[in-house]
Design a protein around this motif. Structure first.
Motif, PDB file in Angstrom:
ATOM      1  N   THR A 141     -59.540-108.449  40.924  1.00  0.00           N
ATOM      2  CA  THR A 141     -60.117-107.776  39.762  1.00  0.00           C
ATOM      3  C   THR A 141     -60.363-106.303  40.063  1.00  0.00           C
ATOM      4  O   THR A 141     -60.316-105.462  39.161  1.00  0.00           O
ATOM      5  CB  THR A 141     -61.432-108.447  39.354  1.00  0.00           C
ATOM      6  OG1 THR A 141     -62.332-108.456  40.471  1.00  0.00           O
ATOM      7  CG2 THR A 141     -61.191-109.894  38.913  1.00  0.00           C
ATOM      8  N   GLU A 142     -60.616-105.990  41.326  1.00  0.00           N
ATOM      9  CA  GLU A 142     -60.817-104.596  41.721  1.00  0.00           C
ATOM     10  C   GLU A 142     -59.567-103.768  41.424  1.00  0.00           C
ATOM     11  O   GLU A 142     -59.659-102.643  40.905  1.00  0.00           O
ATOM     12  CB  GLU A 142     -61.152-104.529  43.208  1.00  0.00           C
ATOM     13  CG  GLU A 142     -61.375-103.119  43.746  1.00  0.00           C
ATOM     14  CD  GLU A 142     -61.631-103.095  45.241  1.00  0.00           C
ATOM     15  OE1 GLU A 142     -62.030-102.020  45.738  1.00  0.00           O
ATOM     16  OE2 GLU A 142     -61.433-104.118  45.914  1.00  0.00           O
ATOM     17  N   HIS A 143     -58.422-104.324  41.740  1.00  0.00           N
ATOM     18  CA  HIS A 143     -57.168-103.602  41.489  1.00  0.00           C
ATOM     19  C   HIS A 143     -56.903-103.469  39.994  1.00  0.00           C
ATOM     20  O   HIS A 143     -56.458-102.426  39.509  1.00  0.00           O
ATOM     21  CB  HIS A 143     -56.010-104.327  42.175  1.00  0.00           C
ATOM     22  CG  HIS A 143     -54.743-103.533  42.216  1.00  0.00           C
ATOM     23  ND1 HIS A 143     -53.499-104.096  42.131  1.00  0.00           N
ATOM     24  CD2 HIS A 143     -54.533-102.187  42.327  1.00  0.00           C
ATOM     25  CE1 HIS A 143     -52.573-103.153  42.174  1.00  0.00           C
ATOM     26  NE2 HIS A 143     -53.175-101.985  42.309  1.00  0.00           N
ATOM     27  N   LEU A 144     -57.189-104.535  39.247  1.00  0.00           N
ATOM     28  CA  LEU A 144     -57.020-104.470  37.787  1.00  0.00           C
ATOM     29  C   LEU A 144     -57.909-103.391  37.189  1.00  0.00           C
ATOM     30  O   LEU A 144     -57.486-102.638  36.303  1.00  0.00           O
ATOM     31  CB  LEU A 144     -57.338-105.822  37.158  1.00  0.00           C
ATOM     32  CG  LEU A 144     -56.274-106.912  37.287  1.00  0.00           C
ATOM     33  CD1 LEU A 144     -56.837-108.247  36.838  1.00  0.00           C
ATOM     34  CD2 LEU A 144     -55.048-106.554  36.461  1.00  0.00           C
ATOM     35  N   ALA A 145     -59.145-103.310  37.664  1.00  0.00           N
ATOM     36  CA  ALA A 145     -60.073-102.297  37.149  1.00  0.00           C
ATOM     37  C   ALA A 145     -59.559-100.898  37.447  1.00  0.00           C
ATOM     38  O   ALA A 145     -59.670 -99.991  36.604  1.00  0.00           O
ATOM     39  CB  ALA A 145     -61.462-102.512  37.758  1.00  0.00           C
ATOM     40  N   TRP A 146     -59.008-100.706  38.648  1.00  0.00           N
ATOM     41  CA  TRP A 146     -58.465 -99.390  38.993  1.00  0.00           C
ATOM     42  C   TRP A 146     -57.301 -99.028  38.071  1.00  0.00           C
ATOM     43  O   TRP A 146     -57.207 -97.904  37.570  1.00  0.00           O
ATOM     44  CB  TRP A 146     -57.984 -99.381  40.449  1.00  0.00           C
ATOM     45  CG  TRP A 146     -57.294 -98.094  40.809  1.00  0.00           C
ATOM     46  CD1 TRP A 146     -57.879 -96.938  41.217  1.00  0.00           C
ATOM     47  CD2 TRP A 146     -55.884 -97.835  40.735  1.00  0.00           C
ATOM     48  NE1 TRP A 146     -56.917 -95.966  41.416  1.00  0.00           N
ATOM     49  CE2 TRP A 146     -55.683 -96.492  41.128  1.00  0.00           C
ATOM     50  CE3 TRP A 146     -54.777 -98.613  40.390  1.00  0.00           C
ATOM     51  CZ2 TRP A 146     -54.425 -95.906  41.178  1.00  0.00           C
ATOM     52  CZ3 TRP A 146     -53.513 -98.033  40.443  1.00  0.00           C
ATOM     53  CH2 TRP A 146     -53.350 -96.698  40.832  1.00  0.00           C
ATOM     54  N   MET A 147     -56.404 -99.975  37.830  1.00  0.00           N
ATOM     55  CA  MET A 147     -55.254 -99.696  36.953  1.00  0.00           C
ATOM     56  C   MET A 147     -55.717 -99.386  35.534  1.00  0.00           C
ATOM     57  O   MET A 147     -55.224 -98.445  34.895  1.00  0.00           O
ATOM     58  CB  MET A 147     -54.281-100.880  36.964  1.00  0.00           C
ATOM     59  CG  MET A 147     -53.508-101.012  38.257  1.00  0.00           C
ATOM     60  SD  MET A 147     -52.043-102.103  38.125  1.00  0.00           S
ATOM     61  CE  MET A 147     -52.848-103.678  37.919  1.00  0.00           C
ATOM     62  N   ALA A 148     -56.678-100.172  35.026  1.00  0.00           N
ATOM     63  CA  ALA A 148     -57.166 -99.933  33.670  1.00  0.00           C
ATOM     64  C   ALA A 148     -57.815 -98.559  33.554  1.00  0.00           C
ATOM     65  O   ALA A 148     -57.609 -97.835  32.565  1.00  0.00           O
ATOM     66  CB  ALA A 148     -58.157-101.031  33.284  1.00  0.00           C
ATOM     67  N   ALA A 149     -58.587 -98.169  34.564  1.00  0.00           N
ATOM     68  CA  ALA A 149     -59.226 -96.854  34.540  1.00  0.00           C
ATOM     69  C   ALA A 149     -58.190 -95.738  34.628  1.00  0.00           C
ATOM     70  O   ALA A 149     -58.328 -94.698  33.968  1.00  0.00           O
ATOM     71  CB  ALA A 149     -60.227 -96.746  35.695  1.00  0.00           C
ATOM     72  N   THR A 150     -57.159 -95.936  35.437  1.00  0.00           N
ATOM     73  CA  THR A 150     -56.105 -94.930  35.591  1.00  0.00           C
ATOM     74  C   THR A 150     -55.362 -94.723  34.277  1.00  0.00           C
ATOM     75  O   THR A 150     -54.895 -93.612  33.980  1.00  0.00           O
ATOM     76  CB  THR A 150     -55.120 -95.370  36.691  1.00  0.00           C
ATOM     77  OG1 THR A 150     -55.835 -95.518  37.920  1.00  0.00           O
ATOM     78  CG2 THR A 150     -54.006 -94.358  36.880  1.00  0.00           C
ATOM     79  N   LEU A 151     -55.281 -95.775  33.469  1.00  0.00           N
ATOM     80  CA  LEU A 151     -54.545 -95.705  32.201  1.00  0.00           C
ATOM     81  C   LEU A 151     -55.481 -95.520  31.004  1.00  0.00           C
ATOM     82  O   LEU A 151     -55.073 -95.730  29.863  1.00  0.00           O
ATOM     83  CB  LEU A 151     -53.715 -96.979  32.012  1.00  0.00           C
ATOM     84  CG  LEU A 151     -52.657 -97.255  33.084  1.00  0.00           C
ATOM     85  CD1 LEU A 151     -51.981 -98.601  32.834  1.00  0.00           C
ATOM     86  CD2 LEU A 151     -51.619 -96.138  33.117  1.00  0.00           C
TER      87      LEU A 151
END
Length: 433
Positions: A141-151
């Motif tokens: 979920t940490e990686h998903l959160a990073w991707m969502a924030a980046t986009l």
């Protein structure tokens, strides 16, 4: 050049022949006069290895691991053959470069490792062709959160395709007591419940009622089987036999546990979402992984080139398709020569098995006190007395991918003749790690 390589790979699909020996005498003659260091690819050996991989896969498609090849021309030739399908890439910038290729052959690229490259992720999101062709790896979920924030300020052209990475390392226990961790440290996702939770989290990311991500695949790489030699060669026959038996038992037990656990995870995830593929295995485990009914495709790359780390497997014997040559530049002693460079050390835990091995002329060896050096490599042996300044010494590399990081092209050899070159990523001005 593509037609030549395609023809070579096609030849290897016919018959179950013995691996052709690495003919370094012919390679030395064919490449005489070329500036060195240089690297050569024997297309007949490549042909044999491609056929061997397909036979061991027993009908399941093989996704080609580009980190082991790092040459578009070789990748195109392999993908042109029935049985090879898709690329297993190693970085997102590499995947974007491949997916933009006008030849359209790189239309299915799964990036095998998670990305933290925000610029590349944003470039992917706004490119509809790339969104269709590229799948990213995720395991938390940490990686998903990073991707969502980046986009956050980007409107994706389509939902970002994701593949869930599974931990298929082995953690044996006796009476509830852990005996340790056997395998690589990658994903934290080990169970069906954990995979379902992450799948639901992926589906929950929406913007304006439209999914930001879509899960399309699962991957589980059993490194403790695919990447671990199961034979020992210390010179002590009794000790080697005992160690080999232990290694094979570990792999059998690990594989049985993986098939059971991976099957449960795949079934669990399929209950909540559709999957396009389940990827597993590697060059060292194709015939074992293909027996897992939950796996829909395999992965392999290094087996096409046949480096030294595959010399210790009981299940297959690859041909030695790639070697590199370094020129003699000095003579420290009558039985010793020094070559330019040579320190093409493979990744992994430091040790002698990660060093290149001199193979021609025979009888040369590295010095224990120096090893293979960044700029020079001293070699000792009777053959040194016959070598002159400017002569080439041929080496085999421990792993496949790093060879192409050192040269702009692979010199292609067929039947002892030099028949052209195949550009590497480096030769096309690209370096992705």
């Amino acid at each position: 050049m593509l037609q030549l390589l395609e023809s070579a790979v096609t030849r290897g699909q016919n018959g179950n022949l013995a691996a052709p020996p690495g003919n370094w005498v012919n390679a030395s003659t064919a490449c005489a006069g070329l500036p060195a260091p240089l690297a050569a690819l024997d297309v007949q050996a490549l042909s044999f290895n491609a056929g061997s991989l397909l036979r061991r896969a027993a009908g399941k498609p093989i996704r080609v691991a580009s980190k082991s090849i790092r040459s578009k021309e070789v990748l195109r030739a392999v993908l042109a053959q029935d049985g090879f399908s898709g690329i297993l890439g190693f970085t997102l910038p590499e995947a974007l470069w491949l997916a933009a290729d006008p030849s359209d052959v790189f239309d299915d690229v799964v990036v095998a490792y998670p990305t933290a490259d925000g610029q590349a992720l944003r470039a992917l999101a706004v490119d509809p062709v790339a969104c269709e062709r590229i799948t990213l790896m995720v395991d938390s979920t940490e990686h998903l959160a990073w991707m969502a924030a980046t986009l956050a300020d980007v409107t994706p052209a389509a939902p970002i395709r994701l593949c869930l990475d599974l931990d298929v390392s082995w953690r044996p226990s006796v009476q509830g007591r852990s005996l340790g961790h056997i395998g690589v440290r990658r994903s934290p996702v080990r169970t069906g419940a954990e995979a379902i939770a992450l799948t639901l989290h992926i589906n929950s990311h929406q913007r304006g009622g439209v999914k930001l991500f879509t899960l399309v695949g699962l991957m589980g790489y059993e490194a403790q089987i695919a990447g671990l030699q199961d034979t020992a060669h210390t010179g002590n026959k009794a000790a080697d036999l005992a160690k080999s038996q232990i290694l094979r038992q570990i792999q059998r037990s690990s594989m049985a546990e993986i098939i059971h656990r991976r099957g449960n995870i795949v079934a669990a995830v399929r209950n909540v979402t559709d999957l396009e593929f389940v990827n597993g295995g590697g060059t060292g485990s194709l015939e074992l992984t293909t027996a897992d009914s939950s796996v829909t495709e395999l992965a392999a790359g290094s087996g096409l080139f046949g480096p030294t780390l595959f010399d210790g497997y009981s299940r297959f014997e690859p041909a030695h398709a790639v070697g590199f040559a370094a020129p003699v530049v000095r003579r420290p002693a009558p039985d010793m020569v020094t070559v330019l460079g040579g320190g093409w050390i493979a990744s992994g835990p430091p040790g002698a098995d990660r060093s290149p091995v001199p193979v021609h002329p025979p009888g040369l060896s590295l010095l224990g006190a120096e090893g293979a050096g960044e700029v020079q490599t001293p070699l000792r042996g009777a053959a040194a007395a016959q070598l002159r300044l400017g002569d080439n010494v041929w080496f085999r590399h421990a792993k496949s991918g790093e060879v192409c990081e050192h040269v702009d092209a692979l010199e292609m050899l067929d039947g002892g003749n030099r028949v052209g070159t195949a550009l590497t990523y480096r030769g096309e001005g690209k370096a992705f790690v």
